[in-house]
Structures are given as structure tokens and as C-alpha cells.
Design a protein around this motif. Structure first.
Motif, PDB file in Angstrom:
ATOM      1  N   UNK A 146     -46.627 -25.185 -76.711  1.00 15.45           N
ATOM      2  CA  UNK A 146     -45.294 -25.004 -76.155  1.00 15.45           C
ATOM      3  C   UNK A 146     -44.627 -26.293 -75.683  1.00 15.45           C
ATOM      4  N   UNK A 147     -45.385 -27.190 -75.075  1.00 13.84           N
ATOM      5  CA  UNK A 147     -44.762 -28.405 -74.535  1.00 13.84           C
ATOM      6  C   UNK A 147     -45.729 -29.576 -74.606  1.00 13.84           C
ATOM      7  N   UNK A 148     -46.058 -30.025 -75.819  1.00 13.05           N
ATOM      8  CA  UNK A 148     -46.996 -31.151 -75.921  1.00 13.05           C
ATOM      9  C   UNK A 148     -46.408 -32.426 -75.346  1.00 13.05           C
ATOM     10  N   UNK A 149     -47.261 -33.192 -74.684  1.00 16.22           N
ATOM     11  CA  UNK A 149     -46.810 -34.485 -74.169  1.00 16.22           C
ATOM     12  C   UNK A 149     -46.477 -35.406 -75.340  1.00 16.22           C
ATOM     13  N   UNK A 150     -45.581 -36.334 -75.114  1.00 15.57           N
ATOM     14  CA  UNK A 150     -45.126 -37.216 -76.188  1.00 15.57           C
ATOM     15  C   UNK A 150     -46.245 -38.142 -76.642  1.00 15.57           C
ATOM     16  N   UNK A 151     -46.399 -38.260 -77.940  1.00 10.88           N
ATOM     17  CA  UNK A 151     -47.397 -39.164 -78.506  1.00 10.88           C
ATOM     18  C   UNK A 151     -46.918 -40.606 -78.386  1.00 10.88           C
ATOM     19  N   UNK A 152     -47.830 -41.558 -78.282  1.00 13.15           N
ATOM     20  CA  UNK A 152     -47.415 -42.965 -78.273  1.00 13.15           C
ATOM     21  C   UNK A 152     -46.814 -43.346 -79.623  1.00 13.15           C
ATOM     22  N   UNK A 153     -45.974 -44.354 -79.616  1.00 16.66           N
ATOM     23  CA  UNK A 153     -45.340 -44.788 -80.858  1.00 16.66           C
ATOM     24  C   UNK A 153     -46.395 -45.289 -81.840  1.00 16.66           C
ATOM     25  N   UNK A 154     -46.329 -44.867 -83.090  1.00 18.16           N
ATOM     26  CA  UNK A 154     -47.298 -45.351 -84.075  1.00 18.16           C
ATOM     27  C   UNK A 154     -47.072 -46.827 -84.398  1.00 18.16           C
ATOM     28  N   UNK A 155     -48.101 -47.456 -84.938  1.00 15.62           N
ATOM     29  CA  UNK A 155     -47.971 -48.846 -85.375  1.00 15.62           C
ATOM     30  C   UNK A 155     -47.116 -48.956 -86.624  1.00 15.62           C
ATOM     31  N   UNK A 191     -44.879 -46.195 -89.656  1.00 15.48           N
ATOM     32  CA  UNK A 191     -44.505 -44.866 -90.130  1.00 15.48           C
ATOM     33  C   UNK A 191     -44.123 -44.967 -91.593  1.00 15.48           C
ATOM     34  N   UNK A 192     -44.734 -44.114 -92.413  1.00 19.84           N
ATOM     35  CA  UNK A 192     -44.448 -44.120 -93.849  1.00 19.84           C
ATOM     36  C   UNK A 192     -43.625 -42.887 -94.193  1.00 19.84           C
ATOM     37  N   UNK A 193     -42.475 -43.093 -94.759  1.00 26.29           N
ATOM     38  CA  UNK A 193     -41.680 -41.982 -95.280  1.00 26.29           C
ATOM     39  C   UNK A 193     -42.234 -41.623 -96.659  1.00 26.29           C
ATOM     40  N   UNK A 194     -42.681 -40.380 -96.805  1.00 31.13           N
ATOM     41  CA  UNK A 194     -43.297 -39.927 -98.042  1.00 31.13           C
ATOM     42  C   UNK A 194     -42.462 -38.809 -98.661  1.00 31.13           C
ATOM     43  N   UNK A 195     -42.533 -38.621 -99.967  1.00 34.20           N
ATOM     44  CA  UNK A 195     -41.834 -37.487-100.579  1.00 34.20           C
ATOM     45  C   UNK A 195     -42.397 -36.182-100.020  1.00 34.20           C
ATOM     46  N   UNK A 196     -41.581 -35.458 -99.262  1.00 33.64           N
ATOM     47  CA  UNK A 196     -42.028 -34.185 -98.701  1.00 33.64           C
ATOM     48  C   UNK A 196     -42.746 -34.282 -97.373  1.00 33.64           C
ATOM     49  N   UNK A 197     -42.795 -35.475 -96.788  1.00 29.28           N
ATOM     50  CA  UNK A 197     -43.503 -35.579 -95.521  1.00 29.28           C
ATOM     51  C   UNK A 197     -43.449 -36.967 -94.916  1.00 29.28           C
ATOM     52  N   UNK A 198     -44.328 -37.197 -93.948  1.00 32.03           N
ATOM     53  CA  UNK A 198     -44.371 -38.442 -93.189  1.00 32.03           C
ATOM     54  C   UNK A 198     -45.816 -38.764 -92.842  1.00 32.03           C
ATOM     55  N   UNK A 199     -46.138 -40.043 -92.777  1.00 29.32           N
ATOM     56  CA  UNK A 199     -47.448 -40.476 -92.283  1.00 29.32           C
ATOM     57  C   UNK A 199     -47.236 -41.369 -91.073  1.00 29.32           C
ATOM     58  N   UNK A 200     -47.964 -41.052 -90.000  1.00 27.53           N
ATOM     59  CA  UNK A 200     -47.924 -41.853 -88.780  1.00 27.53           C
ATOM     60  C   UNK A 200     -49.230 -42.640 -88.689  1.00 27.53           C
ATOM     61  N   UNK A 201     -49.133 -43.954 -88.579  1.00 31.09           N
ATOM     62  CA  UNK A 201     -50.292 -44.833 -88.684  1.00 31.09           C
ATOM     63  C   UNK A 201     -50.617 -45.456 -87.331  1.00 31.09           C
ATOM     64  N   UNK A 202     -51.867 -45.302 -86.906  1.00 30.26           N
ATOM     65  CA  UNK A 202     -52.367 -45.922 -85.680  1.00 30.26           C
ATOM     66  C   UNK A 202     -53.538 -46.835 -86.063  1.00 30.26           C
ATOM     67  N   UNK A 203     -53.320 -48.124 -85.955  1.00 27.66           N
ATOM     68  CA  UNK A 203     -54.297 -49.105 -86.395  1.00 27.66           C
ATOM     69  C   UNK A 203     -55.370 -49.348 -85.344  1.00 27.66           C
ATOM     70  N   UNK A 204     -56.558 -49.637 -85.816  1.00 26.53           N
ATOM     71  CA  UNK A 204     -57.632 -50.019 -84.890  1.00 26.53           C
ATOM     72  C   UNK A 204     -57.342 -51.385 -84.280  1.00 26.53           C
ATOM     73  N   UNK A 205     -56.815 -52.297 -85.102  1.00 27.88           N
ATOM     74  CA  UNK A 205     -56.467 -53.647 -84.648  1.00 27.88           C
ATOM     75  C   UNK A 205     -55.181 -54.064 -85.354  1.00 27.88           C
ATOM     76  N   UNK A 206     -54.037 -53.969 -84.662  1.00 25.74           N
ATOM     77  CA  UNK A 206     -52.755 -54.317 -85.307  1.00 25.74           C
ATOM     78  C   UNK A 206     -52.737 -55.717 -85.908  1.00 25.74           C
ATOM     79  N   UNK A 207     -53.533 -56.639 -85.374  1.00 23.55           N
ATOM     80  CA  UNK A 207     -53.553 -57.995 -85.916  1.00 23.55           C
ATOM     81  C   UNK A 207     -54.168 -58.037 -87.317  1.00 23.55           C
ATOM     82  N   UNK A 208     -55.103 -57.123 -87.565  1.00 25.18           N
ATOM     83  CA  UNK A 208     -55.767 -57.091 -88.877  1.00 25.18           C
ATOM     84  C   UNK A 208     -55.033 -56.225 -89.876  1.00 25.18           C
ATOM     85  N   UNK A 209     -54.180 -55.348 -89.397  1.00 21.41           N
ATOM     86  CA  UNK A 209     -53.493 -54.439 -90.302  1.00 21.41           C
ATOM     87  C   UNK A 209     -54.385 -53.282 -90.717  1.00 21.41           C
ATOM     88  N   UNK A 210     -54.024 -52.652 -91.811  1.00 19.30           N
ATOM     89  CA  UNK A 210     -54.751 -51.489 -92.312  1.00 19.30           C
ATOM     90  C   UNK A 210     -55.994 -51.948 -93.071  1.00 19.30           C
TER      91      UNK A 210
END
Length: 426
Positions: free
Chosen positions: A41-50, A52-71
Motif C-alpha cells: 500500500x505505501x512502500x518507502x521510496x527506493x534510493x536513486x539507482x546508479x 536506468x535503462x529504458x527498454x522496449x516494454x519496460x525498464x531496468x534499474x541498476x544498482x552497482x556494487x562499486x560505481x567506480x568500477x561500473x557494471x
């Protein structure tokens, strides 16, 4: 199904259905979804992803282990079944703010989390598999290094990702190289899911007042997931043709991906112990003037068994009966608060509308253990309740599985199940 007609009463008939429909639409949202009330009913707001990929028919939210290293070490997780577009806040609430912080645990071990959502969660599994395929290709294109992917999902997400990987292997070619070493499913209904016929019948019976619940039950995904389905409240339960089409297509592409190791977990026990819900018990009843007389029951075995008496506004009280179904509401497996959600939502409608209700039993089995571990069909009492012995476990279509130590909520994210998965990541 049988229909018993009773004379109507003018004062009840004169209730304004338009006003009632508007009140329900404004206050209630009868949609079956897993998780505790605060998540639904009222989920707390998720932190901003590192990223976001716009995909045909959907979205991917990416949270990196180490933003300096990338994916570098992607773990792709497909969303489950509900209505409407995937909700990042809801997914984060389920996977991170429950009993175990699964996303943090993944990132703490050096894995990058890619949450895949769909524009419509109730769309066909085959359609949403294309969103997963796009996410896989995006991940392999963006990844630094050559660490293999882990791909899986929660609930229906396990079927979406299973089909996506199998189809990529079947179609072949470099454009379908999924580079995945591990597939996992989390309480996914490999042999079918279950929504009580009583709940499905009620959903369709109130369609003229609020169509959302009926639309969810009649959506492509629901028809593909549910072992037994009805399209109208008068219908007899059957395996929907959409499910037959989906299973045939899944078989056409090989049933399962062959390259990755395949593991899965169940939110139900393997020892055959019931969740304690007895068959033929009253699970829901109406209390307000417009719904008094509505009674929904847990699924009994036998012939011509009463599962629902329906009444909204008029005094006509049609009965819904079933034959030849097992006592599945009490089966070992992941549970869903179907009856509870219905009562909670109706009780949000102003009392003067007359829809006050009570859930005598809040939950029911949604994904039986034997379905989640891809072991047996769920069409008989014996198949549902027979313990999963070491000898029987060899018949699972998964390479390895883990069952919960107690029957618990569907897709409940626990340390017991999550650490078992974590220990098997490539």
C-alpha cells in the motif's frame, strides 16, 4: 455452478450502483499482490539507482556494487505478477526492507543488481520475456570484463526469465548469446499457481462495480500462471487455453535453458506439512448491508462442493460450486493474503456504502512447494502433500533447490533462502 434466485427488496435495489462504483473506485484497489500491507500500500521510496535503462516494454534499474568500477558482475532479477507497470519502490520494499536485505547482500559480495520491470506486469509472459532479453543484451554490452551473468526472478519473474533464456538459446546466433552461468527462481510457479475459485468468482461478480480485480484475474499473465481459472463467476474451473499455449511455447523452445545451472527456492516446506488452513472453512464474509450474505470458503475436495455464496446489493444469492479439486488452500507452499486483501480494500470504502467485510482466514496457498521446485503437478491431494524425499528430489527439473523450514508468505525474502542463493552465484 448453480444459481438460486430470491425475491429482491426495493430498498436494497434502489441503492445507486453508480455511486457505489465511484466509491469503490475512489477508495479501494482490489489487486492481489504479495508482501505485507506496508509494501503493497505505501512502500518507502527506493534510493536513486546508479543507472536506468529504458527498454522496449519496460525498464531496468541498476544498482552497482562499486560505481567506480561500473557494471562488472550483473545479477538480473525479473519482476513478478501484479497489475500495472512495475514499481521500483515496491520491489525495493520486498527485496531490501523485509526480513533480509537481499540487494545489500548482493552488492556487499561484489555483484551489481539489475532490477527488470515491465510496462504491464499482467501482460503475457512471452511479451515480458522480450524485456528481459533486452536487459540481458544491454548488460552484456555494458559490462566491463567477462564475468558471466546470473539471471532469475521472483514469482512470475522466474518464469519470464526462464522462457527468455530458453528462447535465446533456441533462436541462437550472436544476437542471442545470453552469457549466463546461473539461473534462479524464487517461489516461482513452474507447475502452476492457485487463486481460490471463490476469490475469482467474487472478482467477476462485482465487475460492474469495480473491474480491476476481474481484469487482473482475466489478464494474460493470470491465465498463463493459474492452474485453474474461470473467466466468469458462473464458469466451471479449467486450465485456460492461454496457459496451454504458453506451456506449448515453453516446450517448443526446450522448456528450460540448458547452458546455465538451474536453481530455485520455495517459500514452503518439503515435509508435506499443511499451512494449517482447513478445507471448506469460511474465509470471508460480508458485514455491510450491501454485501451481507456473501461468504467465501476455502477449497474442499469432493463433488459439487460449495465454495462461494455471492451477494452484492440485491438479495439474489447465487452459489458457486466446484467438483474434483484438491484441498489446495492448505497445501505446503508460499501463501498469499487473498481473502485478507479483499476485506482490507472493501473496508476502505465509506461504511455508508454497505461493503464492510471480514476475512475469517486471510491467506491461502498460492505457489505449492512442488510447483516452486518444479517437481510435480498440483492436481491431486497426494501430489501436493506428499513429502519431498531425497529420492523424489531427483525428479525435480531444477539442478538444485532449497525449501523453507516453514510455510511462509509468497516471495518472503529470508536469510535462509537468500544466503543459499548467494552461496551459489558464479
Amino acid at each position: 455452478m448453480t444459481d438460486s434466485n430470491e425475491p429482491t427488496q426495493p430498498d436494497l435495489e434502489q441503492l445507486d450502483e453508480r455511486e457505489m462504483a465511484e466509491a469503490i473506485g475512489a477508495a479501494a484497489r482490489i489487486i492481489l499482490a504479495p508482501g505485507p500491507k506496508e509494501a503493497r500500500e505505501a512502500p518507502a521510496e527506493a534510493p536513486a539507482p546508479d543507472d536506468t535503462w529504458a527498454l522496449p516494454g519496460g525498464t531496468a534499474w541498476v544498482y552497482l556494487a562499486d560505481p567506480k568500477k561500473g557494471l562488472t558482475r550483473p545479477v538480473i532479477i525479473g519482476d513478478g505478477f501484479s497489475s500495472g507497470p512495475s514499481d521500483l519502490d515496491f520491489s525495493w520494499q520486498i527485496m531490501e526492507r523485509g526480513p533480509y536485505a537481499f540487494i545489500s547482500a548482493l552488492r556487499g559480495r561484489g555483484y551489481d543488481v539489475v532490477l527488470v520491470g515491465y510496462d504491464e506486469r499482467s501482460a503475457s509472459i512471452l511479451e515480458n520475456a522480450e524485456v528481459v532479453r533486452a536487459a540481458i543484451l544491454e548488460a552484456t554490452a555494458r559490462r566491463t570484463g567477462d564475468h558471466p551473468l546470473t539471471v532469475g526472478g521472483f514469482s512470475m519473474g522466474g518464469l519470464v526469465t526462464r522462457y527468455a533464456l530458453a528462447k535465446m538459446e533456441h533462436d541462437g546466433g550472436p544476437e542471442n548469446d545470453h552469457q549466463t552461468a546461473l539461473y534462479f527462481s524464487y517461489d516461482s510457479p513452474h507447475r502452476g499457481a492457485w487463486i481460490p475459485i471463490a476469490l475469482q468468482a467474487f472478482a467477476h461478480y462485482i465487475r460492474s462495480l469495480n473491474a480491476a480485480f476481474s481484469n487482473q484475474m482475466n489478464s494474460p499473465a493470470a491465465r498463463q500462471l493459474l492452474w485453474q481459472h474461470i473467466s466468469e463467476w458462473r464458469d466451471s474451473p479449467e486450465t485456460d487455453k492461454e496457459r496451454g499455449t504458453f506451456l506449448a511455447e515453453l516446450e517448443r523452445v526446450g522448456g528450460w535453458p540448458s547452458r546455465p545451472r538451474k536453481i530455485g527456492v520455495a517459500n514452503g516446506v518439503r515435509i508435506g506439512e499443511s499451512n494449517g488452513i482447513r478445507p471448506g472453512e469460511q474465509a470471508f464474509h460480508g458485514k455491510g448491508i450491501a454485501i451481507t450474505g456473501t461468504r467465501l470458503y476455502t477449497q474442499p475436495a469432493g463433488e459439487d462442493e460449495l465454495v462461494a455464496q455471492l451477494r452484492v446489493v440485491t438479495l439474489r444469492r447465487p452459489h458457486v460450486n466446484t467438483s474434483g479439486l484438491p484441498e489446495i488452500d492448505g497445501a505446503p507452499g508460499g501463501t498469499l493474503e487473498g481473502f485478507g486483501i479483499l476485506a482490507d480494500e472493501l473496508n476502505k470504502v465509506p461504511a455508508l456504502i454497505g461493503l464492510r467485510s471480514e476475512a475469517d482466514i486471510r491467506e491461502h496457498c498460492f505457489v505449492p512447494t512442488v510447483s516452486a521446485i518444479a517437481l510435480r503437478d498440483i492436481d491431486t491431494h497426494e501430489k501436493l502433500y506428499e513429502p519431498v524425499t531425497e529420492a523424489a528430489a531427483k525428479d525435480s527439473e531444477l539442478d538444485e533447490f532449497r525449501c523453507a523450514s516453514q510455510n511462509e508468505g509468497h516471495t518472503l525474502v529470508t536469510e535462509e533462502l537468500c544466503t543459499w542463493i548467494l552461496d551459489r552465484l558464479p
